[in-house]
Each structure stands twice: as C-alpha cells, then as structure tokens.
Design an enzyme around this catalytic site. Structure first.
Site, PDB file in Angstrom:
ATOM      1  N   LYS A 213       0.815  -1.225   0.000  1.00 39.79           N
ATOM      2  CA  LYS A 213       0.000   0.000   0.000  1.00 39.79           C
ATOM      3  C   LYS A 213       0.839   1.262   0.000  1.00 39.79           C
ATOM      4  CE  LYS A 213      -4.388  -1.882   1.129  1.00 39.79           C
ATOM      5  NZ  LYS A 213      -5.376  -2.240   2.121  1.00 39.79           N
TER       6      LYS A 213
ATOM      7  N   ARG B 260      -3.417  -9.848   5.238  1.00 40.18           N
ATOM      8  CA  ARG B 260      -3.860  -9.990   3.834  1.00 40.18           C
ATOM      9  C   ARG B 260      -2.700  -9.512   2.956  1.00 40.18           C
ATOM     10  NH1 ARG B 260      -6.079  -6.915  -0.204  1.00 40.18           N
ATOM     11  NH2 ARG B 260      -7.754  -7.862  -1.427  1.00 40.18           N
TER      12      ARG B 260
HETATM   13  N1  HH2 Z   1      -7.429  -3.911   0.751  1.00 41.69           N
HETATM   14  C1  HH2 Z   1      -7.755  -4.012  -0.549  1.00 41.69           C
HETATM   15  C2  HH2 Z   1      -8.865  -4.779  -0.937  1.00 41.69           C
HETATM   16  N2  HH2 Z   1      -9.614  -5.436  -0.024  1.00 41.69           N
HETATM   17  N3  HH2 Z   1     -10.023  -6.042   2.213  1.00 41.69           N
HETATM   18  C3  HH2 Z   1      -9.719  -5.958   3.517  1.00 41.69           C
HETATM   19  N4  HH2 Z   1     -10.439  -6.616   4.428  1.00 41.69           N
HETATM   20  N5  HH2 Z   1      -8.657  -5.215   3.953  1.00 41.69           N
HETATM   21  C4  HH2 Z   1      -7.865  -4.516   3.090  1.00 41.69           C
HETATM   22  O1  HH2 Z   1      -6.922  -3.830   3.546  1.00 41.69           O
HETATM   23  C5  HH2 Z   1      -8.173  -4.579   1.695  1.00 41.69           C
HETATM   24  C6  HH2 Z   1      -9.286  -5.365   1.288  1.00 41.69           C
HETATM   25  C7  HH2 Z   1      -6.941  -3.320  -1.577  1.00 41.69           C
HETATM   26  O2  HH2 Z   1      -5.921  -4.151  -2.058  1.00 41.69           O
HETATM   27  P1  HH2 Z   1      -5.981  -4.947  -3.452  1.00 41.69           P
HETATM   28  O3  HH2 Z   1      -7.049  -6.005  -3.406  1.00 41.69           O
HETATM   29  O4  HH2 Z   1      -4.636  -5.452  -3.777  1.00 41.69           O
HETATM   30  O5  HH2 Z   1      -6.314  -3.844  -4.505  1.00 41.69           O
HETATM   31  P2  HH2 Z   1      -7.608  -3.487  -5.333  1.00 41.69           P
HETATM   32  O6  HH2 Z   1      -8.689  -3.072  -4.383  1.00 41.69           O
HETATM   33  O7  HH2 Z   1      -7.160  -2.351  -6.232  1.00 41.69           O
HETATM   34  O8  HH2 Z   1      -8.032  -4.700  -6.123  1.00 41.69           O
END
Ligand code: HH2
Length: 293
Positions: free
Chosen positions: A232, A266
C-alpha cells in the site's frame, strides 16, 4: 518478557468459516487473488480467470491459509463492475478452489455476489463496506461464512481526497464496535467475525501508522484483527518505492502488525510473508516453552 500481544483471544480461539474452523493460535496469511484489470498492485496480471486459478494454486503451495478472491478493484478511480461481470470473474476461481484445503474468501460488497459466492463454496465474506450496503447484512447472516468487517472513511472514489480524523484509532474502533454489534443483532456469532481497520481506505500515511500502533486497542475487543498493508501507498511514502518494489516493506509491515496483535495478514507475497512469520512465531514460542537456548 511478555509477548507483545494485547489481544484477548484465548490461545485456542477459532474462527468459524463455513466448513472450516480456523485455529488462531498462530497468525494466518490471507493470499490476495485479484481477478481484475485495474487493481492497484497487480491489475491485469490475473484478469483471465485461468491465470487467476493458477495464481490461487501457487499461493496455496506457498502456504496461504486463506485465499481472498476479488472481482472488483477498490482503488480510487477504478471501474465499477456489475454483478454479472463480478461473478464471471470470480466463479471460475471459486469452482476450482473452494473444495480444496484452504478456505476461500470473497472480497465483495454486493449481496448478490456474496450469496452466489457462498453457494459456490466461499467460506468467508470480506466486505470493505462492513455489510453496510442494502441487503448485505441479511445475506451474510443467512450463511455460515465468516465475515470481515472493514473500516473505510467515505467511498473508494473520493476516500483519499482529504481524510480527516480527530482520533483515528478511537473513531475506527467505535465504527467497528458498532458494526460488530449490528452483526451480532442480525444473528452473526462473534466466532464468525473478523475486524479490519482498513489501511489506505480514507487514511493518510499518518493515520495508517497511528492505526498500526493502535492494533492492540482494536484487538482488545477479543475478535481477530486483519491487517491489509501489502504494497500500500503508506509503504511507498516511507520507502520511496513504487508499488512493484514494496515486497520487503510489505513483509516488515505484516510482522509489525502481527507483533501488535493482528491475527490475519492480507498479502500479495505469500511465500515471503510465511517465512518472516515463521521466524516471528519461532521466537514467540521459544519464549513460551524455554526451547531453543
Ligand atoms: N485492501 C484491498 C482490498 N480489499 N479487504 C480488507 N479486508 N482489507 C484490506 O486492507 C483490503 C481489502 C486493496 O488491495 P488490493 O485487493 O490489492 O487492490 P484493489 O482493491 O485495487 O483490487
């Protein structure tokens, strides 16, 4: 010296997630599977469902305890996706993985997607809106899936414009306490609930750092805390590195979060995180039983 774990979880605490009882005595690794063209760190790499299944299998081999499958990016400016398209992306991964050894979580806010995903074998619902979208609470309550309730200020389109808090830890805690109470009132048992401060979701770097330091307070409610810091922007701010070069800082962030009481991390980089956690866990265990001298 006492282990720096302020959580009130008992050592034998379990998280009930569909057919799985997940023991929480060691920190669990949730591996991210983004079946999206536009996710912030891996957008497009696993957009093809076949590639996503391959990636999911690799994460299990690397030691993921949970897979988190998402069909819609939440990054600021990402493209909204309708129910049909989200299901088209995630269902092949659920079909391939949900019968396997590792619980599959679905990263969604849409009740229709939650329902279809659980029908396809998902054992956990991970909702960045903490089941606040119309119908989501009722759908989740009618399943036996675990739920991850995440804090977010605003919504993904505008959340990073100018997030403002008085006391970020107290405000996030109050929000999560309210969501937990609402879930319990709807019939979701505490043994199915995970809470998450939502790093990067309507937070400046300083808010994220305060929240890492505040994990013991969040964990004191006795529910497992999930920390999603992987790749992040706060890590980019600290190290000056672009998103593809944040593996080392992501691993460090996972360890720091776990040391303060997070029970699930995660992450995108499962193998590296598992190794680092193995070292942390060995040190903690050696302190408990006197071995390794
Ligand atoms: N962060 C993201 C997505 N889902 N869910 C939880 N519970 N906690 C988090 O910190 C979280 C989440 C963002 O990361 P990523 O899935 O890699 O990116 P994107 O939302 O662009 O697909």
């Amino acid at each position: 010296m006492a282990a720096p774990d302020a959580s009130r979880l008992t050592p034998r605490a379990v998280l009930r997630a569909g057919r799985f009882d997940l023991a929480l005595e060691r920190p669990l690794v949730m591996g991210v599977v983004n079946v999206t063209p536009d996710s912030f760190s891996d957008g497009g790499r696993f957009h093809d469902p076949r590639k996503a299944v391959e990636h999911a299998r690799r994460l299990v081999e690397e030691g993921a305890d949970i897979l988190d499958v998402g069909g819609e990016s939440t990054r600021p400016g990402s493209l909204p996706v309708d129910v049909q398209e989200e299901l088209r992306r995630i269902l092949p991964v659920l079909d391939a993985m949900a019968g396997g050894p590792v619980p599959v979580s679905v990263d969604t806010s849409k009740p229709e997607v939650m329902r279809a995903a659980v029908d396809a074998g998902a054992a956990m619902i991970n909702d960045i809106y903490a089941l606040r979208q119309p119908g989501a609470l009722q759908v989740a309550a009618a399943t036996d899936a675990a739920v991850c309730l995440m804090h977010m200020q605003g919504d993904p389109r505008t959340m990073q414009d100018d997030p403002v808090y008085g006391d970020v830890v107290a405000e996030v805690k109050a929000f999560l306490d309210e969501r937990v109470a609402t879930c319990e009132a709807a019939g979701i048992g505490r043994d199915r609930i995970v809470v998450d401060p939502g790093f990067g979701f309507g937070k400046k770097a300083v808010h994220n750092l305060d929240l890492i330091r505040g994990i013991p307070l969040l964990a004191a409610a006795g529910l497992p805390v999930l920390a999603g810091l992987s790749r992040k922007s706060v890590l980019g701010k600290i190290t000056g590195r672009m998103v593809g070069d944040r593996i080392h800082s992501s691993v460090a962030a996972a360890i720091v979060a776990v040391a303060r009481g997070a029970r699930i991390v995660r992450v995108h980089d499962v193998a590296a995180t598992r190794d680092a956690l193995a070292v942390w866990t060995a040190v903690e265990n050696s302190g408990m039983n006197g071995h390794g001298r």
